[in-house]
Motif scaffolding. Structure first.
Motif, mmCIF file in Angstrom:
data_model
loop_
_atom_site.group_PDB
_atom_site.id
_atom_site.type_symbol
_atom_site.label_atom_id
_atom_site.label_comp_id
_atom_site.label_asym_id
_atom_site.label_seq_id
_atom_site.Cartn_x
_atom_site.Cartn_y
_atom_site.Cartn_z
ATOM 1 N N VAL A 132 0.852 -1.187 0.000
ATOM 2 C CA VAL A 132 0.000 0.000 0.000
ATOM 3 C C VAL A 132 0.888 1.237 0.000
ATOM 4 C CG1 VAL A 132 -1.848 -1.213 1.213
ATOM 5 C CG2 VAL A 132 -0.166 0.078 2.535
ATOM 6 N N GLY A 133 0.271 2.384 -0.139
ATOM 7 C CA GLY A 133 1.036 3.628 -0.086
ATOM 8 C C GLY A 133 1.762 3.921 -1.374
ATOM 9 N N GLY A 134 1.130 3.625 -2.517
ATOM 10 C CA GLY A 134 1.798 3.819 -3.796
ATOM 11 C C GLY A 134 1.655 5.224 -4.339
ATOM 12 N N PHE A 135 2.137 6.239 -3.580
ATOM 13 C CA PHE A 135 2.015 7.621 -4.042
ATOM 14 C C PHE A 135 2.688 7.804 -5.393
ATOM 15 C CE2 PHE A 135 4.065 11.745 -4.584
ATOM 16 C CZ PHE A 135 2.984 12.591 -4.556
ATOM 17 N N GLY A 136 3.912 7.275 -5.536
ATOM 18 C CA GLY A 136 4.639 7.455 -6.785
ATOM 19 C C GLY A 136 3.884 6.884 -7.964
ATOM 20 N N GLN A 137 3.320 5.698 -7.782
ATOM 21 C CA GLN A 137 2.562 5.087 -8.877
ATOM 22 C C GLN A 137 1.369 5.945 -9.281
ATOM 23 O OE1 GLN A 137 2.797 1.384 -6.332
ATOM 24 N NE2 GLN A 137 2.064 0.519 -8.257
ATOM 25 N N PHE A 138 0.589 6.387 -8.294
ATOM 26 C CA PHE A 138 -0.570 7.213 -8.604
ATOM 27 C C PHE A 138 -0.143 8.526 -9.256
ATOM 28 C CE2 PHE A 138 -2.588 4.594 -5.236
ATOM 29 C CZ PHE A 138 -3.673 4.142 -5.963
ATOM 30 N N HIS A 139 0.890 9.142 -8.698
ATOM 31 C CA HIS A 139 1.330 10.432 -9.213
ATOM 32 C C HIS A 139 1.768 10.326 -10.666
ATOM 33 C CE1 HIS A 139 3.311 14.273 -9.590
ATOM 34 N NE2 HIS A 139 4.471 13.668 -9.829
ATOM 35 N N TYR A 140 2.637 9.373 -10.951
ATOM 36 C CA TYR A 140 3.141 9.261 -12.317
ATOM 37 C C TYR A 140 2.085 8.712 -13.276
ATOM 38 C CZ TYR A 140 7.757 10.466 -10.615
ATOM 39 O OH TYR A 140 8.822 11.129 -10.069
ATOM 40 N N GLY A 141 1.224 7.834 -12.777
ATOM 41 C CA GLY A 141 0.139 7.358 -13.627
ATOM 42 C C GLY A 141 -0.796 8.474 -14.033
ATOM 43 N N ARG A 142 -1.138 9.348 -13.108
ATOM 44 C CA ARG A 142 -2.035 10.458 -13.422
ATOM 45 C C ARG A 142 -1.322 11.514 -14.256
ATOM 46 N NH1 ARG A 142 -5.806 11.235 -7.982
ATOM 47 N NH2 ARG A 142 -6.709 9.124 -8.065
ATOM 48 N N THR A 143 -0.032 11.707 -14.012
ATOM 49 C CA THR A 143 0.735 12.630 -14.849
ATOM 50 C C THR A 143 0.747 12.142 -16.293
ATOM 51 O OG1 THR A 143 2.155 13.272 -12.993
ATOM 52 C CG2 THR A 143 2.992 13.694 -15.216
ATOM 53 N N ALA A 144 0.967 10.844 -16.474
ATOM 54 C CA ALA A 144 0.951 10.282 -17.821
ATOM 55 C C ALA A 144 -0.413 10.472 -18.479
ATOM 56 C CB ALA A 144 1.311 8.800 -17.758
ATOM 57 N N ALA A 145 -1.483 10.275 -17.724
ATOM 58 C CA ALA A 145 -2.826 10.446 -18.277
ATOM 59 C C ALA A 145 -3.057 11.885 -18.723
ATOM 60 C CB ALA A 145 -3.875 10.023 -17.248
ATOM 61 N N ARG A 146 -2.581 12.840 -17.932
ATOM 62 C CA ARG A 146 -2.734 14.249 -18.320
ATOM 63 C C ARG A 146 -1.983 14.555 -19.604
ATOM 64 N NH1 ARG A 146 -2.014 15.284 -12.716
ATOM 65 N NH2 ARG A 146 0.143 15.970 -13.093
ATOM 66 N N GLU A 147 -0.921 13.814 -19.862
ATOM 67 C CA GLU A 147 -0.122 14.024 -21.071
ATOM 68 C C GLU A 147 -0.647 13.223 -22.256
ATOM 69 O OE1 GLU A 147 2.336 16.201 -21.437
ATOM 70 O OE2 GLU A 147 2.003 16.886 -19.365
ATOM 71 N N GLY A 148 -1.765 12.528 -22.072
ATOM 72 C CA GLY A 148 -2.378 11.809 -23.164
ATOM 73 C C GLY A 148 -1.975 10.356 -23.296
ATOM 74 N N PHE A 149 -1.294 9.815 -22.273
ATOM 75 C CA PHE A 149 -0.884 8.412 -22.291
ATOM 76 C C PHE A 149 -1.844 7.591 -21.437
ATOM 77 C CE2 PHE A 149 2.892 10.822 -23.292
ATOM 78 C CZ PHE A 149 3.581 10.050 -24.217
ATOM 79 N N ASP A 150 -1.779 6.281 -21.637
ATOM 80 C CA ASP A 150 -2.624 5.391 -20.837
ATOM 81 C C ASP A 150 -2.029 5.103 -19.465
ATOM 82 O OD1 ASP A 150 -4.863 4.609 -22.710
ATOM 83 O OD2 ASP A 150 -3.124 4.067 -23.942
ATOM 84 N N ASP A 151 -0.703 5.121 -19.363
ATOM 85 C CA ASP A 151 -0.058 4.818 -18.089
ATOM 86 C C ASP A 151 1.392 5.269 -18.165
ATOM 87 O OD1 ASP A 151 0.261 3.916 -15.501
ATOM 88 O OD2 ASP A 151 0.221 1.784 -16.001
ATOM 89 N N ALA A 152 2.079 5.156 -17.035
ATOM 90 C CA ALA A 152 3.501 5.478 -16.961
ATOM 91 C C ALA A 152 4.315 4.193 -16.982
ATOM 92 C CB ALA A 152 3.806 6.276 -15.699
ATOM 93 N N LEU A 153 5.504 4.267 -17.568
ATOM 94 C CA LEU A 153 6.448 3.159 -17.589
ATOM 95 C C LEU A 153 7.573 3.493 -16.622
ATOM 96 C CD1 LEU A 153 7.362 0.477 -18.865
ATOM 97 C CD2 LEU A 153 8.569 1.821 -20.610
ATOM 98 N N LEU A 154 7.727 2.692 -15.583
ATOM 99 C CA LEU A 154 8.701 2.976 -14.534
ATOM 100 C C LEU A 154 10.077 2.473 -14.958
ATOM 101 C CD1 LEU A 154 6.582 1.944 -11.405
ATOM 102 C CD2 LEU A 154 6.520 4.071 -12.728
ATOM 103 N N THR A 155 11.063 3.359 -14.829
ATOM 104 C CA THR A 155 12.424 3.014 -15.246
ATOM 105 C C THR A 155 13.422 3.404 -14.165
ATOM 106 O OG1 THR A 155 12.904 5.135 -16.338
ATOM 107 C CG2 THR A 155 11.784 3.461 -17.654
ATOM 108 N N GLY A 156 14.592 2.743 -14.223
ATOM 109 C CA GLY A 156 15.661 3.024 -13.277
ATOM 110 C C GLY A 156 16.839 3.698 -13.954
ATOM 111 N N HIS A 157 17.987 3.648 -13.294
ATOM 112 C CA HIS A 157 19.191 4.311 -13.779
ATOM 113 C C HIS A 157 19.541 3.822 -15.183
ATOM 114 C CE1 HIS A 157 23.053 6.307 -13.608
ATOM 115 N NE2 HIS A 157 23.653 5.176 -13.964
ATOM 116 N N GLY A 158 19.862 4.764 -16.065
ATOM 117 C CA GLY A 158 20.228 4.409 -17.424
ATOM 118 C C GLY A 158 19.064 3.986 -18.290
ATOM 119 N N GLY A 159 17.826 4.291 -17.854
ATOM 120 C CA GLY A 159 16.665 3.931 -18.648
ATOM 121 C C GLY A 159 16.302 2.467 -18.587
#
Length: 261
Positions: A132-159
């Motif tokens: 629980v407590g997935g603030f990052g997931q919700f934040h980036y998912g909603r940010t992606a939606a505002r930009e016209g995407f269906d969801d966010a793709l989570l990446t680490g160092h170096g892509g």
């Protein structure tokens, strides 16, 4: 079956009361989410193993699978057979056992396909736990939606690609599905597909995938409890859609037996 109009919530087999209000405010717990049809779900043993393992890791004690099944059945009652069900586990301070929260919502539709993903530099902490407590997931998912995407793709160092906010992602290289080996949650749908893909002539392996590699794959798709969906765009990169491997993976998932809860 009566149509479920509003979410149904039970805590330890009963409706919430005022004393339960602090429980969901504790940002330390875990859950599993499933689609239920006719009182059944796919991969029930995997859901129960997930709940038991995470309870042991977070709280130092296991969780009885039969009790979880009883809690789900009680929340569904006799009037709901198809639903989206979430089982959330907390351990309130001072209690000698975990609390099990079951939420029942209307069933989710099949996923839209193809979908688009916006890459973000973020990886979930303790990614192997569906916590629980997935603030990052919700934040980036909603940010992606505002930009016209269906969801966010989570990446680490170096892509390095890990997962989407709510799904695993698979990359078909012409022979095998490559599942990113970056820290991520091994979702139930992924766990059901991974050992079965070779049965239909498709290899399956874990390995590193970077954003720079994405356009080199023949097909990209996501998996979660809603099903399998093709990915047609990542950022400004257009990906091929319509590859038969995605449909084959979807049919394979559809063939997985439903387990009685």
């Amino acid at each position: 079956m009566r149509q479920l109009v509003r979410p149904r919530i039970e805590i330890n087999g009963r409706p919430p009361v005022a004393e339960d209000v602090p429980l969901p405010l504790v940002n330390h717990g875990h859950f599993t989410a499933m689609q239920v049809r006719d009182g059944r779900t796919r991969g029930l043993d995997l859901h129960l193993a997930r709940l038991d393992g995470a309870t042991r890791e977070l709280f130092g004690d296991g969780l009885d699978g039969d009790l979880v099944r009883e809690r789900i059945r009680h929340a569904l009652a006799d009037d709901v057979s198809d639903a989206s069900v979430r089982v959330i586990v907390y351990w309130p301070d001072g209690d000698d056992a975990a609390s099990i929260v079951v939420t029942v919502r209307p069933p989710a539709p099949d996923p839209k396909s193809p979908q688009s993903l916006m890459s973000v530099g973020y990886q979930r902490p303790a990614a192997h736990i569906k916590h629980v407590g997935g603030f990052g997931q919700f934040h980036y998912g909603r940010t992606a939606a505002r930009e016209g995407f269906d969801d966010a793709l989570l990446t680490g160092h170096g892509g390095v690609v890990a997962e989407s906010t709510i799904a695993n992602i698979g990359f078909f290289d012409g022979t095998s599905v490559v599942w990113p080996d970056a820290p991520c949650l091994h979702g139930i749908t992924m766990q059901l597909l991974e050992p079965r893909l070779p049965d239909i002539g498709i290899g399956s392996r874990r390995g590193p995938v970077r954003l720079a590699d994405v356009t080199g794959f023949e097909a990209v798709f996501i998996t979660n409890s809603h099903g399998v969906a093709a990915i047609g765009r990542v950022d400004d990169m257009t990906l091929p859609t319509g590859h038969p491997v995605v449909e084959a993976a979807a049919r394979l998932y559809d063939s997985v037996p439903w387990d009685v809860i």
